[in-house]
Design an enzyme around this catalytic site. Structure first.
Site, PDB file in Angstrom:
ATOM      1  CG  ASP A 141      76.111  76.392  40.906  1.00 44.37           C
ATOM      2  OD1 ASP A 141      76.180  75.143  40.946  1.00 44.37           O
ATOM      3  OD2 ASP A 141      75.142  77.005  40.414  1.00 44.37           O
ATOM      4  CE  LYS A 144      71.868  80.271  41.113  1.00 48.16           C
ATOM      5  NZ  LYS A 144      73.148  79.481  41.252  1.00 48.16           N
ATOM      6  CG  ASP A 169      75.292  76.999  36.761  1.00 50.33           C
ATOM      7  OD1 ASP A 169      74.685  76.236  37.515  1.00 50.33           O
ATOM      8  OD2 ASP A 169      75.132  77.008  35.517  1.00 50.33           O
ATOM      9  CG  ASN A 170      72.312  78.463  37.598  1.00 48.54           C
ATOM     10  OD1 ASN A 170      72.960  78.186  38.603  1.00 48.54           O
ATOM     11  ND2 ASN A 170      71.746  77.547  36.842  1.00 48.54           N
ATOM     12  CD  GLU A 199      71.035  72.889  36.679  1.00 48.25           C
ATOM     13  OE1 GLU A 199      71.551  73.564  35.791  1.00 48.25           O
ATOM     14  OE2 GLU A 199      70.858  73.321  37.818  1.00 48.25           O
TER      15      GLU A 199
HETATM   16  O1  77R Z   1      69.618  78.352  43.509  1.00 47.73           O
HETATM   17  C1  77R Z   1      70.460  77.689  42.936  1.00 47.73           C
HETATM   18  N1  77R Z   1      71.647  77.431  43.493  1.00 47.73           N
HETATM   19  C2  77R Z   1      71.939  77.964  44.845  1.00 47.73           C
HETATM   20  C3  77R Z   1      71.344  77.046  45.930  1.00 47.73           C
HETATM   21  C4  77R Z   1      71.475  77.613  47.320  1.00 47.73           C
HETATM   22  C5  77R Z   1      72.898  77.995  47.656  1.00 47.73           C
HETATM   23  C6  77R Z   1      73.073  78.103  49.149  1.00 47.73           C
HETATM   24  N2  77R Z   1      74.405  78.637  49.395  1.00 47.73           N
HETATM   25  C7  77R Z   1      75.563  77.962  49.307  1.00 47.73           C
HETATM   26  C8  77R Z   1      76.559  78.860  49.638  1.00 47.73           C
HETATM   27  N3  77R Z   1      75.997  80.048  49.934  1.00 47.73           N
HETATM   28  C9  77R Z   1      74.675  79.912  49.792  1.00 47.73           C
HETATM   29  C10 77R Z   1      70.140  77.078  41.602  1.00 47.73           C
HETATM   30  C11 77R Z   1      68.796  76.992  41.211  1.00 47.73           C
HETATM   31  C12 77R Z   1      68.445  76.407  39.994  1.00 47.73           C
HETATM   32  C13 77R Z   1      67.012  76.333  39.599  1.00 47.73           C
HETATM   33  C14 77R Z   1      66.645  76.233  38.270  1.00 47.73           C
HETATM   34  C15 77R Z   1      65.310  76.137  37.900  1.00 47.73           C
HETATM   35  C16 77R Z   1      64.322  76.137  38.867  1.00 47.73           C
HETATM   36  F1  77R Z   1      63.031  76.020  38.515  1.00 47.73           F
HETATM   37  C17 77R Z   1      64.679  76.243  40.201  1.00 47.73           C
HETATM   38  C18 77R Z   1      66.013  76.332  40.571  1.00 47.73           C
HETATM   39  C19 77R Z   1      69.437  75.887  39.138  1.00 47.73           C
HETATM   40  C20 77R Z   1      70.771  75.981  39.524  1.00 47.73           C
HETATM   41  O2  77R Z   1      71.766  75.491  38.717  1.00 47.73           O
HETATM   42  C21 77R Z   1      71.135  76.571  40.741  1.00 47.73           C
HETATM   43  O3  77R Z   1      72.473  76.641  41.045  1.00 47.73           O
HETATM   44 MG    MG Z   2      73.645  76.226  39.315  1.00 45.20          MG
END
Ligand code: 77R
Ligand code: MG
Length: 214
Positions: A141, A144, A169-170, A199
């Site tokens: 998660d 991506k 996820d996603n 979500e």
């Molecule tokens: O980017 C996401 N998650 C990663 C965050 C950074 C991880 C950092 N990290 C941690 C460890 N190594 C690196 C994410 C984004 C969205 C989303 C959906 C719609 C929208 F308009 C904008 C965004 C929905 C999710 O469910 C997500 O999980």
């Molecule tokens: Mg997610």
């Protein structure tokens, strides 16, 4: 300096949740993020799918990539048996510190360990530094575009065994096309798609389960 959205989520949990009750922490976050401020927690709809897959797997060692505020770590850890543990990797220090507090409020600190840093740096350390043999369950998660390379890295590091479950996820929104292409065209994985929604929104999304066949 005004507070971050994540700090406001911690405030509402700290003020409204029942200490030591994971379900009340989850409800509190879902209520806040559906009514006041959207946030990228896996949420209650995809969360129910996650619950079922975790319950069926009953994993002893879980790795999560992308802790954020700790919602999915709590969601998973609450279902684990007494000696089971969850390691979760978070790159963002503010997210990591907020997640630690929220996981503590849920009473799950003894099951969950937050590892701060880049997944590509921490994954190769899991065996020696974190005494992991193999992973029973991995929840992807995080960034991506890291899903596919980190899946390759997990295999290269000998962290996957016959039956290890990857759940991503996603895969529809924001999307993880390279990951889907990689696991679906790879005979070493048995894939299943779980259509759902982003979500707190009516936007299509899905989770992909990829079982490692060894
Ligand atoms: O980017 C996401 N998650 C990663 C965050 C950074 C991880 C950092 N990290 C941690 C460890 N190594 C690196 C994410 C984004 C969205 C989303 C959906 C719609 C929208 F308009 C904008 C965004 C929905 C999710 O469910 C997500 O999980
Ligand atoms: Mg997610």
């Amino acid at each position: 300096m005004d507070q971050s959205k994540e700090q406001r989520i911690l405030n509402t949990v700290s003020y409204n949740a029942v200490k030591g009750d994971p379900e009340s922490v989850m409800k509190c976050i879902d209520k806040y993020c559906s009514q006041y401020e959207w946030a990228m927690n896996v949420g209650d709809e995809k969360g129910l799918i996650l619950d079922k897959i975790v319950e069926e797997a009953d994993p002893s060692v879980v790795l999560e990539l992308g802790t954020y505020c700790g919602y999915s770590a709590i969601r998973i850890a609450r279902l684990l048996k007494p000696k089971a543990r969850l390691l979760t990797i978070e790159f963002n220090p503010e997210f990591a510190s907020i997640a630690k507090e929220i996981i503590d409020i849920a009473g799950l600190s003894d099951k969950v360990t937050i590892l701060e840093g880049h997944s590509e740096d921490i994954i190769p350390q899991l065996k020696k530094k974190y005494e992991v043999e193999t992973l029973d369950f991995v929840f992807l998660d995080h960034w991506k575009e890291r899903y596919a390379p980190d899946t390759v890295l997990l295999e290269e590091c000998g962290l996957l065994r016959k039956g290890s479950i990857l759940l991503a996820d996603n895969v529809v929104f924001p999307g993880a096309p390279e990951f889907l292409k990689y696991v679906r065209n790879n005979q070493r994985f048995e894939c299943t798609s779980y259509p759902s929604h982003l979500e707190y929104m009516q936007v299509e999304d899905a989770m992909e389960k990829a079982v490692y066949l060894g």
